[in-house]
Write an enzyme that holds these catalytic residues in place. Sequence first.
Site, PDB file in Angstrom:
ATOM      1  N   ILE A 154      26.690  45.392  59.785  1.00  0.00           N
ATOM      2  CA  ILE A 154      26.380  44.621  60.982  1.00  0.00           C
ATOM      3  C   ILE A 154      26.355  45.606  62.139  1.00  0.00           C
ATOM      4  O   ILE A 154      26.948  46.678  62.069  1.00  0.00           O
ATOM      5  CB  ILE A 154      27.362  43.452  61.241  1.00  0.00           C
ATOM      6  CG1 ILE A 154      28.803  43.936  61.355  1.00  0.00           C
ATOM      7  CG2 ILE A 154      27.237  42.390  60.178  1.00  0.00           C
ATOM      8  CD1 ILE A 154      29.795  42.827  61.705  1.00  0.00           C
ATOM      9  N   ASP A 155      25.633  45.251  63.186  1.00  0.00           N
ATOM     10  CA  ASP A 155      25.484  46.143  64.332  1.00  0.00           C
ATOM     11  C   ASP A 155      26.827  46.434  64.987  1.00  0.00           C
ATOM     12  O   ASP A 155      27.727  45.593  64.995  1.00  0.00           O
ATOM     13  CB  ASP A 155      24.562  45.518  65.394  1.00  0.00           C
ATOM     14  CG  ASP A 155      23.130  45.379  64.932  1.00  0.00           C
ATOM     15  OD1 ASP A 155      22.764  45.990  63.914  1.00  0.00           O
ATOM     16  OD2 ASP A 155      22.371  44.645  65.595  1.00  0.00           O
ATOM     17  N   LYS A 156      26.920  47.615  65.550  1.00  0.00           N
ATOM     18  CA  LYS A 156      28.095  47.980  66.340  1.00  0.00           C
ATOM     19  C   LYS A 156      28.284  46.920  67.424  1.00  0.00           C
ATOM     20  O   LYS A 156      27.311  46.435  67.990  1.00  0.00           O
ATOM     21  CB  LYS A 156      27.858  49.355  66.971  1.00  0.00           C
ATOM     22  CG  LYS A 156      29.001  49.843  67.820  1.00  0.00           C
ATOM     23  CD  LYS A 156      28.659  51.186  68.438  1.00  0.00           C
ATOM     24  CE  LYS A 156      29.761  51.589  69.389  1.00  0.00           C
ATOM     25  NZ  LYS A 156      29.424  52.753  70.165  1.00  0.00           N
ATOM     26  N   THR A 175      29.139  43.941  67.099  1.00  0.00           N
ATOM     27  CA  THR A 175      28.882  42.590  66.605  1.00  0.00           C
ATOM     28  C   THR A 175      30.105  42.161  65.814  1.00  0.00           C
ATOM     29  O   THR A 175      30.597  42.916  64.975  1.00  0.00           O
ATOM     30  CB  THR A 175      27.635  42.559  65.695  1.00  0.00           C
ATOM     31  OG1 THR A 175      26.498  42.906  66.465  1.00  0.00           O
ATOM     32  CG2 THR A 175      27.428  41.188  65.075  1.00  0.00           C
ATOM     33  N   ARG A 191      18.711  40.771  67.626  1.00  0.00           N
ATOM     34  CA  ARG A 191      18.619  41.299  68.987  1.00  0.00           C
ATOM     35  C   ARG A 191      17.166  41.552  69.385  1.00  0.00           C
ATOM     36  O   ARG A 191      16.733  41.208  70.490  1.00  0.00           O
ATOM     37  CB  ARG A 191      19.444  42.579  69.085  1.00  0.00           C
ATOM     38  CG  ARG A 191      20.932  42.323  68.821  1.00  0.00           C
ATOM     39  CD  ARG A 191      21.694  43.580  68.510  1.00  0.00           C
ATOM     40  NE  ARG A 191      21.759  44.452  69.683  1.00  0.00           N
ATOM     41  CZ  ARG A 191      22.183  45.704  69.620  1.00  0.00           C
ATOM     42  NH1 ARG A 191      22.571  46.233  68.459  1.00  0.00           N
ATOM     43  NH2 ARG A 191      22.230  46.425  70.711  1.00  0.00           N
TER      44      ARG A 191
END
Length: 158
Positions: free
Chosen positions: A29-31, A33, A129
């Site tokens: 998962i994205d930083k 998040t 995003r």
Amino acid sequence: GKLVNGIMYQMKNLSGINGEIRPCIVHRIDKDTSGLLMVAKNDVAHRSLVDQLVNKTVTRKYVALVHGNIPHDYGTVDAPIGRNKNDRQSMDVVDDGKEAVTHFNVLEHFNKYTLIECQLETGRTHQIRVHMKYIGYPLVGDPKYGPKKTLDIGGQAL
């Protein structure tokens, strides 16, 4: 300071499929998040979880707060994602990108924001995003894809 180091400290003989850098981690998962990660204790479980992602028999849902008031209750963004031609560290909707599909449902409206639930059909880098920015509703707090004037919450509201 990484999750994988903590897992490796607590458990031995984890899945080695992703090598030394990311053993046992099935997806990312994205930083900045928050959310759950799939972690595999062994290679058999790792392969099974990856197969479930590939075959779309597992559902990934995220809750996000976006700028603006989305006028409809649900929608789908079907737009290919690839590297931004002007900024190699960012992703963008591009004609020659990889297929990316995000479904969303409005959960609640606020004065200047909308709370949504997103369900991924694909799993591209920064997909939610990028897609929400693309349709004009960038994530609150997103330093990369959001507006400069946003709520300072230490990362995107995802």
